[in-house]
Design a protein around this motif. Structure first.
Motif, mmCIF file in Angstrom:
data_model
loop_
_atom_site.group_PDB
_atom_site.id
_atom_site.type_symbol
_atom_site.label_atom_id
_atom_site.label_comp_id
_atom_site.label_asym_id
_atom_site.label_seq_id
_atom_site.Cartn_x
_atom_site.Cartn_y
_atom_site.Cartn_z
ATOM 1 N N ARG A 1 0.841 -1.196 0.079
ATOM 2 C CA ARG A 1 -0.072 0.137 -0.048
ATOM 3 C C ARG A 1 0.857 1.150 -0.169
ATOM 4 O O ARG A 1 1.903 1.015 0.518
ATOM 5 N N PRO A 2 0.427 2.351 -0.265
ATOM 6 C CA PRO A 2 1.082 3.533 -0.362
ATOM 7 C C PRO A 2 1.294 4.377 0.954
ATOM 8 O O PRO A 2 0.801 3.546 1.925
ATOM 9 N N GLY B 1 -12.618 1.833 -0.962
ATOM 10 C CA GLY B 1 -12.905 0.382 -1.000
ATOM 11 C C GLY B 1 -12.071 -0.371 -1.633
ATOM 12 O O GLY B 1 -12.459 -1.498 -2.455
ATOM 13 N N ASN B 2 -10.917 0.164 -2.094
ATOM 14 C CA ASN B 2 -10.097 -0.640 -3.114
ATOM 15 C C ASN B 2 -9.263 -1.742 -2.447
ATOM 16 O O ASN B 2 -8.420 -2.562 -2.731
ATOM 17 N N PHE B 3 -9.194 -1.713 -0.948
ATOM 18 C CA PHE B 3 -8.553 -2.549 -0.230
ATOM 19 C C PHE B 3 -9.749 -3.474 0.546
ATOM 20 O O PHE B 3 -10.767 -2.843 1.119
ATOM 21 N N ASP B 4 -9.201 -4.665 1.014
ATOM 22 C CA ASP B 4 -10.147 -5.280 2.054
ATOM 23 C C ASP B 4 -9.602 -5.470 3.238
ATOM 24 O O ASP B 4 -10.426 -5.779 4.333
ATOM 25 N N VAL C 1 -7.551 -3.029 9.480
ATOM 26 C CA VAL C 1 -8.601 -2.404 9.051
ATOM 27 C C VAL C 1 -9.468 -3.562 8.034
ATOM 28 O O VAL C 1 -8.543 -4.407 7.290
ATOM 29 N N PHE C 2 -10.480 -3.830 8.102
ATOM 30 C CA PHE C 2 -11.208 -4.867 7.153
ATOM 31 C C PHE C 2 -12.616 -4.472 6.670
ATOM 32 O O PHE C 2 -13.456 -3.475 7.219
ATOM 33 N N ASN C 3 -12.465 -4.391 5.279
ATOM 34 C CA ASN C 3 -13.573 -3.771 4.672
ATOM 35 C C ASN C 3 -14.573 -4.734 4.386
ATOM 36 O O ASN C 3 -14.466 -5.790 3.591
ATOM 37 N N THR C 4 -15.569 -4.525 4.776
ATOM 38 C CA THR C 4 -16.928 -5.370 4.703
ATOM 39 C C THR C 4 -17.634 -5.398 3.609
ATOM 40 O O THR C 4 -18.871 -6.264 3.498
#
Lengths: 327, 359, 561
Positions: C242-243, C255-258, C527-530
């Motif tokens: 990641r940047p 929402g580009n990462f999970d 961090v979790f993207n649901t």
């Protein structure tokens, strides 16, 4: 015969944030066709500003305040140089109005060949490459320079050659009026004399009219027909060379002539003190603090320029009475 | 009416040419010597300076490994690993010997700069060669573009120095010039990249692509390059603009400009042949100076925009105290800067006849 | 003249605008992953601060092992996964003989490699021999096989150990442990240079591409995975670096990462911008603590060390560390809950191992002979005491606030402690080299297993001269009592009564001597993207930068939004 150039009430100064400080005040001057007029005065007296004002080459913070300079060409076409549009003026430049700056300064662009700098103005006036080149060569011949110098860069030339190139460039269009500003300064005496001779020859050959600006009375004596003496932004005396040298009227002119080094080598008394700067021109006659003949009125009233015989003017209170009695 | 005393120019052209060629050769030789010396000095300073920074690469390696595995290894395993990597990296010898070996391999071994930690087991040389095009591509293009735009804009602003637009441009350029590259880049990323979504703001090209000669890849490459280059250009370009403006204004006061105006040349010719051309010479010198000073800005930009250039490589290498890679980045950066400076220096005589003859 | 000038300006501006516009128009695609359907792709935003190796999947190379490509998470499978729950994976179980000189490992039959070839006993035996033969090259997972012999019987491998070793199975049950490699790939290869370019291991994914320029590795699920019950849901796994956090925030909000780590400071902002973003909190198994350099007076005095321990306000560190519950005080210097059998409650009470009690600290200092003179505690030579406390800042607030709290409390009792921030490489060097007075550190016992590593590190074997790297607890502690206990613990069966008694004695000695003290247990946030995937819950072993992440892949369920 009407004057070729008639300068009327020319006033120019230095612009600061608050005010304009006059450097040249209310100059009236006529230039006759075909003559060489010498404008002479000490450094800082405003003679170069006068030249630049006529040429419309004043640069910030120099500004022209008022006045006119009417140039009459050929068949009564008259142009007021000071109020002409930039574009119209551009049409007059080089063809009718030429300028010879001091050659020891960087008046030639160091990165362009001589040929380019001599011909670019010609090409823009519609000459072909060949014609422009021929004219440049011819002009160089006028100042005794060889054509191959066209390939040189300015830094490859001596000071005298640079001055000659500038003269050649300025006369290549056979202009009507040439303003030459301190062209002999910083040159050795021999070169100085040669250049002045060449300039005189150009006048004779091309029939040009020349205003030569100098601080050197000797130069004026050598070449000029008529002299205008300038002091502190004003013309104080005008007259023919012989009149002025034989019988200078203004105490300043007398002082200038007295300070020319004679061949006998003896040092003559110069003018006491220094010329004032534009920020502290004295009230009354601007010359009065240095004037050996100063009297009461000089300190309060500025003298007006008055004729003193044919083609002779002087601005000095010493001669007021005569005019007053004449009136 | 003779001018014999003055007519000497160009007479000795033939003699001058031979002497001139010798002089040029000596000049080139001296120049090259300085070039090599600078490279050597840079790498020597880098070699020792980096080793003075606290932090041992072996400790870092094992520290990272231990964290990754969540346990202590037994001492024997650690010793074996350390011994092996110390040997591979030539760190099992005294420092002076390491230095001599490093130089020997670099010079005699065909630029063998040793292995890298960052991308183990890749050779440092290959790593730098792979990364350098990114840095040089972004850097030279943006510096050159910044120079072109800045020079043009600066000339214009200087020429029109009293106009209101010009004064506004000076204020804006001054502000941009003192803004850190980091902020400019971040601003571009946030607004152009994410808020307005005009251009991609990270990576060398879209993540699903592989380098190939397709329009999709090339357009992706180009669009991804705009913001990083723009960041560099804005800051450097503002500097060039102000520099050129100052040069322009000083040239405008020169006597030859007055003479050119007296000739009645068109304003455009005066601008082009007299003002611009003369102001250009110091501006080219400025380019040579700026080349070195702005490379570090490019490094920051690479990190922010995730470009696989020397800057990101250096940051990673620094984190691992990967001396070989750090040294190689320094070496190649200096090399690139020196070469670009040399090119600019060599180009200068083409513009300035005064240098041409005396050099 | 003015017209000409204006013309130039307009021309230049127009040209600039036009070129910008044309380039902007050329960009018409969204910034995702081309043809990978987002709803079938799980994207891990790795931070991977260390190495940058994208073309090597060599499991033996220390520098390449900890990478950001995810290969250790999606294709490398261990014998057992034990990071949270116990799962038999490539092996089924182990057993020791009576005296601990033999261990039998039962392997899982029917596994296969991700190139379709079967994973057999042959691969196990090849790998064991390969690692042993290459042990002198300093490769990973080789030194534990020194002087060990083995033989295969059916699905069993019987290891003969040179001396009793009840901890031999830890080499198969840790987070990063021994695992077989395919013989048909590795045979004849040099483990120090081979890159395993096709990334052949036994996991459920295959390598699609790994791009060093964009730092993106794409994995595709294979249908022939050997354990259909453990077939992960995501069709694609993307691991990318990641940047910088300043920029990565926007990627998260889009929402580009999970899954990935981000600094706490931006979490609230990200969660309000993208309601699908959830924080996952998990207690790190290694509690944080402070090591004292026992060669530096007055830190060579255990009473002084214990006094410093009493000045640590662990609850205040937890409170100041921003996110509630982000750090918690811990009692036992290992794992979450103390195991009664290895722990001496009376000693913990007696020596106040987690207490914050400045008055008791002052009393202890008076008693030990560090009196207050002009408001300053002086050492045995009468000089005012001044110590440095080294810490690093990796974004976890607990790692930094302790130093300032300790400094503050110490000042109140008249001791000067100067917090000093180090960069990570320096920290990782000065720590093991013993170049510190007080330093922050994490303490892992033996994960999983008995806590011997906590005491093993205190053996005088590790008390090397300052400046030399110590693999133990680097405070240069040494005492004959601890050496005697550790020597016995090394060969004892940790499950035996006898060993447990030794542990309790070692614990008491540690509490009394305080060569290091506990600080807190850290709850790390991820961090979790649901939006596309669910199934991960607080408390699961999701530690994505370790090979344990193989397990979390199985928890993932499509969100079907």
């Amino acid at each position: 015969m009407p004057a070729l150039l008639e300068i009327c009430g020319l006033t120019a100064g230095l612009q600061s944030r608050r005010a304009i400080t006059p450097v040249v005040s209310n100059v009236d001057l006529d230039v006759q066709p075909g003559e060489i007029l010498g404008v002479v005065g000490e450094s800082g007296c405003g003679k170069s500003t006068l030249a630049a004002a006529i040429m419309r080459l004043l640069v910030t913070p120099q500004v022209l305040q008022s006045g006119s300079a009417t140039l009459r060409i050929d068949d009564d076409k008259a142009y007021d140089l000071l109020n002409l549009s930039e574009n119209d003026l551009r049409q007059l430049r080089w063809r009718h109005l030429s300028y010879i700056p001091q050659g020891s300064m960087n008046s030639l662009n160091p990165v362009l060949r001589v040929e380019r700098q001599m011909t670019d103005a010609l090409l823009q006036r519609g000459l072909s490459k060949k014609e422009a080149s021929d004219r440049a060569i011819a002009a160089l011949e006028l100042v005794s320079l060889e054509a191959r110098l066209l390939d040189s860069y300015p830094h490859e030339l001596s000071g005298g050659m640079r001055q000659r190139v500038i003269i050649a460039a300025a006369v290549s269009m056979h202009p009507t009026l040439i303003v030459a500003d301190e062209i002999t300064t910083a040159l050795d005496v021999v070169t100085q004399r040669q250049i002045l001779q060449e300039l005189a020859a150009i006048r004779d050959e091309l029939g040009a009219t020349i205003i030569i600006i100098t601080h050197d009375m000797g130069v004026v004596a050598q070449i000029a027909d008529r002299v205008a003496v300038m002091y502190a932004g004003e013309i104080v005396e005008v007259g023919s060379v012989s009149d002025i040298f034989q019988q200078p009227l203004h105490p300043y002119s007398q002082g200038l002539i007295a300070s020319i080094p004679r061949e006998s080598g003896q040092r003559v008394e110069g003018l006491p003190g220094e010329a004032p700067s534009p920020w502290n021109y004295p009230a009354g006659c601007r010359f009065h603090p240095r004037c050996p003949k100063v009297f009461g009125r000089c300190r309060e009233h500025a003298p007006a320029s008055q004729p003193q015989g044919p083609d002779r003017w002087v601005a000095c209170h010493l001669y007021d009475q005569e005019t007053a009695s004449d009136d | 009416m003779t001018a014999n005393s003055d007519a000497t120019a160009g007479n000795s052209a033939a003699d001058g040419q031979a002497a001139g060629r010798r002089e040029v050769f000596q000049y080139a030789l001296r120049r090259f010597g300085v070039y090599l010396f600078t490279l050597w000095a840079a790498i020597t300073v880098a070699f020792f300076i980096f080793r003075l920074v606290p932090g041992d690469p072996m400790n870092i390696l094992l520290g990272n490994l231990t964290r990754a595995e969540g346990r202590q290894r037994d001492a024997a395993a650690e010793e074996a690993i350390i011994a092996r990597y110390r040997q591979i990296f030539g760190m099992d010898e005294p420092l002076p010997l390491q230095y001599v070996n490093y130089l020997r391999k670099a010079v005699l071994g065909g630029l063998d700069l040793g292995p890298s930690f960052v991308e183990y087991p890749a050779q440092t040389k290959d790593l730098v060669f792979r990364r350098m095009p990114w840095t040089l591509g972004i850097f030279t293009t943006s510096v050159l573009l910044a120079w072109l735009v800045g020079t043009g804009l600066g000339a214009l602003i200087g020429w029109l120095q009293r106009s209101r637009l010009s004064q506004l441009a000076v204020v804006i350029s001054t502000l941009l010039q003192i803004t850190p590259v980091y902020l400019v880049a971040l601003g571009l990323i946030i607004y152009i990249g994410y808020t307005w979504r005009i251009l991609p703001a990270g990576g060398p090209y879209a993540r699903h692509l592989q380098p190939e000669w397709t329009w999709e890849f090339i357009s992706s490459l180009l669009t991804h390059a705009i913001l990083p280059m723009l960041s560099n250009m804005i800051v450097i370009g503002a500097g060039f603009t102000l520099g050129m403006r100052a040069l322009m204004i000083s040239v405008l006061g020169e006597d030859y400009l007055t003479f050119a105006r007296a000739k009645g040349l068109s304003p455009f010719t005066v601008l082009k042949d007299y003002a611009f051309r003369n102001a250009l010479i110091p501006q080219v010198t400025a380019l040579a100076i700026i080349v070195g000073a702005t490379l570090n800005g490019t490094f920051i930009i690479e990190v922010l925009f995730q470009l696989p250039g020397l800057g990101t490589l250096f940051v990673q290498a620094m984190g691992l105290r990967d001396f070989n890679t750090m040294q190689a980045v320094v070496l190649f950066s200096i090399f690139a800067v020196l070469t670009l400076t040399l090119i600019v220096d060599l180009a200068l005589p083409l513009l300035d006849p005064r240098i041409r003859r005396t050099a | 003249m003015y017209l000409a000038k204006r013309g130039i300006v307009v021309f230049v501006l127009a040209l600039a605008l036009l070129s910008m516009l044309s380039l902007a128009l050329a960009q018409d695609e969204e910034l995702v992953f081309g043809d990978l359907p987002r709803s079938e792709t799980f994207i891990v935003a790795s931070q991977a601060p260390h190495n940058d190796v994208w073309d090597s999947f060599n499991y033996y190379q220390a520098p390449t092992y900890n990478n950001a490509t995810g290969y250790a998470n999606v294709i490398v499978e261990p014998a057992f996964i034990t990071s949270h729950d116990f799962h038999a994976w490539l092996a089924q179980g182990w057993a020791y003989n009576e005296d601990g000189t033999e261990m039998t490992l039962t392997i899982t039959e029917g596994a296969n490699w991700n190139d379709g070839m079967p994973l057999t006993m042959d691969d196990w035996l090849f790998t064991l021999q390969y690692n042993q033969e290459n042990a002198d090259k300093g490769i990973n997972w080789s030194s534990f096989l020194r002087d060990v012999t083995w033989s295969a019987e059916g699905s069993d491998i019987v290891f003969s150990l040179p001396e009793p070793n009840w901890r031999f199975h830890y080499n198969f049950t840790g987070i990063g442990t021994f695992t077989p490699v395919p013989r048909h790939v590795w045979e004849g290869q040099d483990p120090t240079t081979f890159k395993n370019p096709d990334a052949i291991h036994s996991g459920p994914y295959r390598l699609v591409s790994s791009n060093a320029d964009t730092r993106t590795t794409i994995w595709e699920r294979r249908d022939d995975y050997w354990d259909p019950d453990r077939m992960p849901a995501p069709k694609y796994m993307v691991w990318l670096k990641r940047p910088e956090a300043d920029v990565a925030v926007f990627e998260w909000e889009d929402g580009n990462f999970d899954l990935g780590r981000m600094p706490n400071s931006v979490m609230i902002r990200m969660m309000s911008a993208n309601p699908y973003i959830k924080p996952l909190v998990h207690q790190d198994p290694c509690p944080r603590g402070l090591i004292f350099n026992t060669t530096v007076p007055p830190l060579d005095d255990n009473l002084f060390r214990r006094a410093l321990g009493l000045l640590l306000n662990r609850q205040a560190v937890a409170n100041l560390a921003n996110v509630p519950g982000y750090v918690t005080p811990v009692l036992w210097p290992n794992l979450g809950s103390p195991d009664e059998n290895y722990y001496d409650a009376a000693a913990a009470e007696e020596f106040q191992v987690t207490a914050f009690d400045p008055d008791a600290a002052a009393a202890l200092l008076d008693e030990a002979g560090y009196p207050l003179v002009d408001g300053k505690r002086v050492d045995k030579d009468g000089e005012p005491i001044s110590l440095d406390a080294l810490y690093i800042d990796i974004g976890n607030p607990g790692w930094t606030v302790w130093a300032w709290l300790l400094s503050e409390q110490a000042q109140l009792v008249g001791i000067e402690i100067n917090p000093r921030l180090l960069d990570i490489p320096t920290f990782l060097t000065q720590g093991p080299n013993g170049e510190f007075d007080i330093i922050f550190r994490w303490f892992c016992g033996n994960l999983p297993g008995d806590p011997i590593a906590l005491f093993e590190g205190l053996h005088s074997d590790h008390a090397l001269p300052i400046g030399e790297r110590s693999g133990g607890v680097p405070g240069r502690y040494s005492s004959p009592e601890m050496d005697a206990l550790v020597d016995q613990l090394r060969i004892a069966n940790p499950a035996s009564e006898e060993a447990q008694e030794l542990f309790r004695q070692a614990y008491r000695l540690w509490a009394e001597e305080a060569p290091y003290v506990t600080l807190y247990g850290e709850n790390e946030g991820v961090v979790f993207n649901t939006e596309y995937w669910t199934g991960l819950a607080v408390g699961q072993a999701w530690v994505h930068w370790t090979p344990a992440a193989r397990q979390i892949i199985d928890f993932l369920e499509p969100a079907n939004r």
